[in-house]
Design a protein around this motif. Structure first.
Motif, mmCIF file in Angstrom:
data_model
loop_
_atom_site.group_PDB
_atom_site.id
_atom_site.type_symbol
_atom_site.label_atom_id
_atom_site.label_comp_id
_atom_site.label_asym_id
_atom_site.label_seq_id
_atom_site.Cartn_x
_atom_site.Cartn_y
_atom_site.Cartn_z
ATOM 1 N N GLY A 316 0.800 -1.215 0.000
ATOM 2 C CA GLY A 316 0.000 0.000 0.000
ATOM 3 C C GLY A 316 0.834 1.266 0.000
ATOM 4 N N PHE A 317 0.163 2.369 -0.218
ATOM 5 C CA PHE A 317 0.816 3.681 -0.299
ATOM 6 C C PHE A 317 1.376 4.138 1.049
ATOM 7 C CE2 PHE A 317 -2.255 4.373 -3.902
ATOM 8 C CZ PHE A 317 -1.321 4.655 -4.878
ATOM 9 N N PHE A 318 0.690 3.801 2.157
ATOM 10 C CA PHE A 318 0.899 4.529 3.415
ATOM 11 C C PHE A 318 1.468 3.659 4.528
ATOM 12 C CE2 PHE A 318 -3.166 6.205 1.448
ATOM 13 C CZ PHE A 318 -2.521 7.185 0.697
ATOM 14 N N THR A 319 2.395 2.768 4.183
ATOM 15 C CA THR A 319 3.059 1.933 5.184
ATOM 16 C C THR A 319 4.549 1.849 4.892
ATOM 17 O OG1 THR A 319 2.711 -0.101 3.891
ATOM 18 C CG2 THR A 319 1.019 0.472 5.521
ATOM 19 N N PRO A 348 2.206 1.389 9.813
ATOM 20 C CA PRO A 348 1.503 2.478 9.118
ATOM 21 C C PRO A 348 2.206 3.818 9.320
ATOM 22 C CG PRO A 348 0.316 1.848 11.108
ATOM 23 C CD PRO A 348 1.428 0.858 10.945
ATOM 24 N N TYR A 349 2.048 4.707 8.338
ATOM 25 C CA TYR A 349 2.645 6.038 8.442
ATOM 26 C C TYR A 349 2.222 6.752 9.724
ATOM 27 C CZ TYR A 349 4.272 6.208 3.534
ATOM 28 O OH TYR A 349 4.921 6.004 2.345
ATOM 29 N N SER A 350 0.958 6.572 10.123
ATOM 30 C CA SER A 350 0.446 7.269 11.304
ATOM 31 C C SER A 350 1.223 6.902 12.559
ATOM 32 C CB SER A 350 -1.033 6.947 11.504
ATOM 33 O OG SER A 350 -1.230 5.542 11.551
ATOM 34 N N GLN A 351 1.835 5.726 12.555
ATOM 35 C CA GLN A 351 2.676 5.300 13.687
ATOM 36 C C GLN A 351 4.133 5.677 13.458
ATOM 37 O OE1 GLN A 351 2.090 1.187 14.849
ATOM 38 N NE2 GLN A 351 4.170 1.038 15.667
ATOM 39 N N GLU A 352 4.614 5.471 12.241
ATOM 40 C CA GLU A 352 6.028 5.721 11.940
ATOM 41 C C GLU A 352 6.390 7.195 12.110
ATOM 42 O OE1 GLU A 352 9.966 4.701 10.478
ATOM 43 O OE2 GLU A 352 8.346 3.678 11.524
ATOM 44 N N TYR A 353 5.504 8.094 11.705
ATOM 45 C CA TYR A 353 5.778 9.537 11.770
ATOM 46 C C TYR A 353 4.833 10.225 12.763
ATOM 47 C CZ TYR A 353 7.546 7.908 7.254
ATOM 48 O OH TYR A 353 8.150 7.184 6.250
ATOM 49 N N LYS A 354 4.473 9.500 13.807
ATOM 50 C CA LYS A 354 3.401 9.917 14.710
ATOM 51 C C LYS A 354 3.579 11.325 15.268
ATOM 52 C CE LYS A 354 0.819 8.341 18.770
ATOM 53 N NZ LYS A 354 0.685 7.265 19.781
ATOM 54 N N SER A 355 4.761 11.636 15.818
ATOM 55 C CA SER A 355 4.944 12.928 16.482
ATOM 56 C C SER A 355 4.837 14.083 15.492
ATOM 57 C CB SER A 355 6.286 12.973 17.210
ATOM 58 O OG SER A 355 7.355 12.810 16.292
ATOM 59 N N ALA A 360 1.299 18.416 12.704
ATOM 60 C CA ALA A 360 0.685 18.913 11.467
ATOM 61 C C ALA A 360 -0.837 18.869 11.563
ATOM 62 C CB ALA A 360 1.167 18.087 10.277
ATOM 63 N N ALA A 361 -1.371 17.796 12.143
ATOM 64 C CA ALA A 361 -2.827 17.665 12.286
ATOM 65 C C ALA A 361 -3.390 18.778 13.163
ATOM 66 C CB ALA A 361 -3.164 16.297 12.881
ATOM 67 N N GLU A 362 -2.694 19.087 14.244
ATOM 68 C CA GLU A 362 -3.152 20.158 15.142
ATOM 69 C C GLU A 362 -3.207 21.496 14.403
ATOM 70 O OE1 GLU A 362 -1.847 22.250 19.400
ATOM 71 O OE2 GLU A 362 -0.657 20.609 18.565
ATOM 72 N N LEU A 363 -2.191 21.771 13.604
ATOM 73 C CA LEU A 363 -2.148 23.024 12.846
ATOM 74 C C LEU A 363 -3.262 23.086 11.798
ATOM 75 C CD1 LEU A 363 1.725 23.189 12.468
ATOM 76 C CD2 LEU A 363 0.333 24.898 13.664
ATOM 77 N N LEU A 364 -3.514 21.968 11.121
ATOM 78 C CA LEU A 364 -4.566 21.950 10.107
ATOM 79 C C LEU A 364 -5.949 22.111 10.739
ATOM 80 C CD1 LEU A 364 -3.431 19.215 7.537
ATOM 81 C CD2 LEU A 364 -3.138 21.696 7.423
ATOM 82 N N HIS A 365 -6.162 21.510 11.905
ATOM 83 C CA HIS A 365 -7.442 21.703 12.600
ATOM 84 C C HIS A 365 -7.648 23.182 12.956
ATOM 85 C CE1 HIS A 365 -9.177 17.789 12.835
ATOM 86 N NE2 HIS A 365 -8.196 17.237 13.537
ATOM 87 N N ASP A 385 -7.410 14.539 10.221
ATOM 88 C CA ASP A 385 -7.852 13.236 10.733
ATOM 89 C C ASP A 385 -7.105 12.091 10.046
ATOM 90 O OD1 ASP A 385 -9.651 14.527 12.375
ATOM 91 O OD2 ASP A 385 -11.364 14.252 11.023
ATOM 92 N N ALA A 386 -6.860 12.241 8.750
ATOM 93 C CA ALA A 386 -6.167 11.193 7.994
ATOM 94 C C ALA A 386 -4.737 10.996 8.485
ATOM 95 C CB ALA A 386 -6.167 11.541 6.502
ATOM 96 N N PHE A 387 -4.067 12.085 8.853
ATOM 97 C CA PHE A 387 -2.704 11.965 9.375
ATOM 98 C C PHE A 387 -2.662 11.026 10.585
ATOM 99 C CE2 PHE A 387 -1.149 16.386 7.764
ATOM 100 C CZ PHE A 387 -0.898 15.830 6.521
ATOM 101 N N LEU A 388 -3.721 11.026 11.371
ATOM 102 C CA LEU A 388 -3.741 10.226 12.604
ATOM 103 C C LEU A 388 -4.349 8.841 12.397
ATOM 104 C CD1 LEU A 388 -4.832 13.011 15.123
ATOM 105 C CD2 LEU A 388 -2.530 12.380 14.386
ATOM 106 N N SER A 389 -5.241 8.703 11.410
ATOM 107 C CA SER A 389 -5.917 7.413 11.186
ATOM 108 C C SER A 389 -5.235 6.559 10.121
ATOM 109 C CB SER A 389 -7.363 7.656 10.760
ATOM 110 O OG SER A 389 -7.406 8.230 9.456
#
Length: 730
Positions: A316-319, A348-355, A360-365, A385-389
């Motif tokens: 997949g694209f995101f792992t 998954p990317y959401s875990q690998e680049y979590k911090s 980035a998610a906080e700023l976009l919100h 939301d996608a950055f985290l999920s």
């Protein structure tokens, strides 16, 4: 003769130019550590383990530089040969001999020796030393020392200056007066989120990339050479030059110095082992998406051993793909206690680049809360939301429906950096202001996408009956970040998720101020050098811009989701793997030319475009090929030029210029379009490889044209700066 895999590890003290040698119990001096891989161990794990067991030195992954691969035919057992990965560990000073904890059953002593003296002893086959053929393959080890530490700094500075001059510095601005006050406030948070995409991409490109970047920046004021290193690194975002087929412009000798206080036994008065964070001379095909010592065979064997859902995640694209064993040496767990059925696993990317993604998610919100545009609000919140999920489907749909003055693209999209399989997406960001007037003028292409699909030079059985028109958005770029290194793109067509492409099509964004800068500073000067005088006036911005639009539209037509000859459902990307990016770029280019001609003949575009689009395309070939054959656009463009030249559509004149033969170009364009589209439709990886092998090369005509351009120093591309974003990020 059967093959097995092994490792050789050399340790080199930079300050003294000495190699470490160990004395075997049998009495001969040899390299510090070597071993044959066990069935459950990887190359890098084995190298680390051997250094720890034989010498008592605990080193991390980034201390090991893969120099070359060496075939060692069995001198002790002629029934097999060993394929050795040869690693180099570069320390700053020699490790004190009393710091070693030697494996008594294997090693009787260690010593340092000047590499030149050691080479002489090997050359004369001294009986006290295990023999290596320094005139053959193993000479690469000593060549590395000689070239790396004796390079003329003046000559190197001149080389870097020449490389930097290939980029024309450009300041890109945009008019913000059309933005609402709330969108201006949101823009601040969006730019800050986009800057984080740089941080993620540095990690994706190569595991020690952030450390190298920080080191080069910190030391950039030490000398003119250090300043040039940092300047060129900022353009490439890695130690490999995009315009030189990813050839390294730095070596491990330029890399960051790291201290390991407890890598060995304690020695009074010694602060610990200092080493260079290593990087391979050859850019890793798998970037940092896969373990550096994993090959395609290992991946495929593992992938085929797991359940279908995990196979989907693996490709997949995101792992990213990791090794369990990467962590075992650090935690003193031996490889025979792993417990896992396989060394490889998916993260998954959401875990690998979590911090980073959480920031980035906080700023976009925050930006989403501020903006007054409903579609932008939806996109920003869904992308956060996608950055985290790690589920990007909804945010990609929201991006396609984006209808706001402020135009944002942010997230993992393109797969060009994964040259091993073309599976993994890199993070990027583009922020711009919508040019409504120009966007409205280009509705024609989206309205005719289905017509183009039905008339493609491709057997009807492969054509799609439902192609969704790609919305076209033209923007003035304010800022880009992440995977935007080396040559700058002028447009992009997204998303790449085949589910959305099949159901909803794609959407296109054109970067008009980037295109105008490239046309003015690069394409016009190229035309003056490489296009025959009588056709030079036909190179115009309208043709260049229109073909770029058509290129992006044509990503949305042709095969994507396919049925293989055996009836299995698949995608072009999965089947063509590492050839997909170059083939897809070539398809979009050449089918784009075919599509323009089709629309002109249908009376939907002006006849005045017909000649100018071919001549502008010819000039554009030289522009794109200068990006290098390691870059998908460059390799795809070489394929097209050589095909058209072979068929007489491009003519080479005695004065070294080229012109278009209008009587042959249409047939040549159509034949190549059919060839590429058919290969994609069949998922024929072998045919794709053969086509690129034959035509995706720097042929003699191309080489002579490129030599002329280098001689007159026409810039290859632009190096943009972004005053609006830079002020926000200060």
């Amino acid at each position: 003769m059967a093959d097995c895999r092994g490792v050789h590890v050399w340790i080199f003290a930079e300050s003294q130019k000495q190699v470490l040698l160990q004395r075997r119990r049998v009495g001969l001096w040899d390299l510090p550590a070597s071993a044959t891989l066990s069935a459950s161990s990887s190359s890098l794990f084995t190298a680390r383990k051997e250094v720890k067991e034989k010498l008592g030195v605990t080193l991390p992954n980034d201390a090991f530089e893969l120099l070359f691969v060496f075939r060692q035919d069995g001198s002790f057992n002629s029934s097999f040969s060993v394929i050795n990965d040869v690693y180099l560990v570069t320390t700053i000073d020699p490790i004190p001999l009393e710091a070693f904890t030697l494996q008594k059953t294997e090693v009787s002593g260690v010593k340092y020796m000047c590499f030149e003296q050691y080479k002489k002893l090997l050359t004369k086959k001294d009986s006290d030393y295990v023999p290596y053929d320094v005139e053959g393959q193993y000479g690469q080890l000593f060549n590395t020392f000689e070239t790396r530490y004796r390079e003329n700094t003046v000559a190197r500075s001149l080389t870097l200056q020449k490389q930097l001059k290939r980029y024309a510095p450009i300041s890109l601005n945009a008019e913000l007066s059309g933005l609402t006050e709330s969108d201006r406030e949101a823009l601040v948070f969006i730019v800050k989120a986009a800057a984080i995409m740089n941080e993620v991409f540095y990690l994706q490109a190569w595991h020690s990339n952030p450390i190298l970047r920080d080191w080069l920046k910190k030391h950039s004021d030490r000398s003119e050479l250090d300043k040039l290193k940092w300047s060129y690194y900022q353009i490439n975002k890695t130690p490999w030059s995009s315009l030189d087929e990813d050839k390294a412009f730095l070596t491990t000798a330029d890399s960051a110095i790291k201290l390991l206080p407890r890598a060995t036994g304690a020695v009074k008065g010694w602060k610990g082992l200092e080493y260079r964070a290593a990087f391979p001379v050859v850019k890793p095909a798998g970037a940092n998406f896969y373990p550096p010592d994993m090959d395609k065979t290992e991946f495929e064997a593992w992938k085929n051993s797991v359940e279908q859902e995990q196979q989907k995640e693996a490709t997949g694209f995101f792992t990213v793909i990791k090794r369990h064993s990467e962590f075992y040496l650090d935690s003193d767990i031996s490889d025979n206690k792993m417990g896992a059925t396989s060394d490889l696993y998916v993260v998954p990317y959401s875990q690998e680049y979590k911090s980073l993604l959480a920031k980035a998610a906080e700023l976009l919100h925050k930006a989403g809360d501020l903006t007054s545009s409903p579609s932008l609000k939806r996109f920003l919140h869904s992308k956060a939301d996608a950055f985290l999920s790690n589920d990007y489907y909804d945010s990609d749909l929201a991006w396609m429906e984006l209808d706001s003055k402020l135009d944002i693209t942010i997230g993992p999209y393109e797969t060009y950096t994964d040259k091993l399989f073309g599976y993994k997406a890199t993070f990027e960001a583009f922020i711009g202001v919508r040019d409504e007037k120009a966007s409205a003028q280009l509705k024609l292409f989206g309205d005719n996408l289905q017509v183009l699909e039905q008339n493609l030079p491709l057997d009807n059985v492969y054509k799609s009956e439902n192609v969704n028109a790609a919305p076209i958005r033209i923007i003035q770029l304010i800022y880009n970040a992440g995977d935007v290194k080396g040559p700058q793109i002028v447009a992009y067509n997204l998303p790449n998720d085949e589910r959305i492409v099949k159901d909803r099509g794609t959407s296109m964004v054109m970067l008009k101020n980037v295109q105008e800068a490239k046309f003015k500073h690069i394409l016009l000067p190229i035309a003056k050098v490489c296009v025959a005088k009588e056709q030079q006036e036909l190179v115009d911005f309208e043709s260049f811009f229109t073909h770029t639009i058509c290129h992006e539209c044509c990503h949305g037509i042709g095969p994507h989701s396919i049925t293989l000859p055996n009836g299995q459902k698949s995608t072009v990307r999965l089947e063509l793997q590492e050839f997909h990016s170059a083939m897809e770029e070539a398809k979009a280019d050449i089918v784009g030319l075919w599509a323009l001609r089709f629309l002109i003949h249908k009376g939907l575009l002006s006849e005045t475009l017909l000649k100018s689009m071919y001549v502008s395309f010819l000039a554009g070939c030289f522009r794109s090929v200068r990006f290098g054959l390691e870059e998908a656009h460059g390799k795809g463009q070489a394929l097209q030029f050589n095909w058209l030249y072979e068929r007489g559509a491009f003519i080479w004149h005695a004065d070294g210029t080229f012109s278009v033969d209008y009587s042959k170009v249409e047939d040549a364009v159509e034949s190549l379009s059919r060839e590429i589209l058919t290969i994609q439709a069949k998922g024929d990886k072998e045919a794709a490889g053969l086509l690129l092998q034959k035509y995706g090369i720097i042929s003699e005509p191309l080489k002579l044209a490129l030599d002329k351009l280098e001689h007159v120093q026409v810039p290859v591309d632009i190096a943009p700066s972004f005053p609006i974003a830079e002020k926000i990020l200060e």
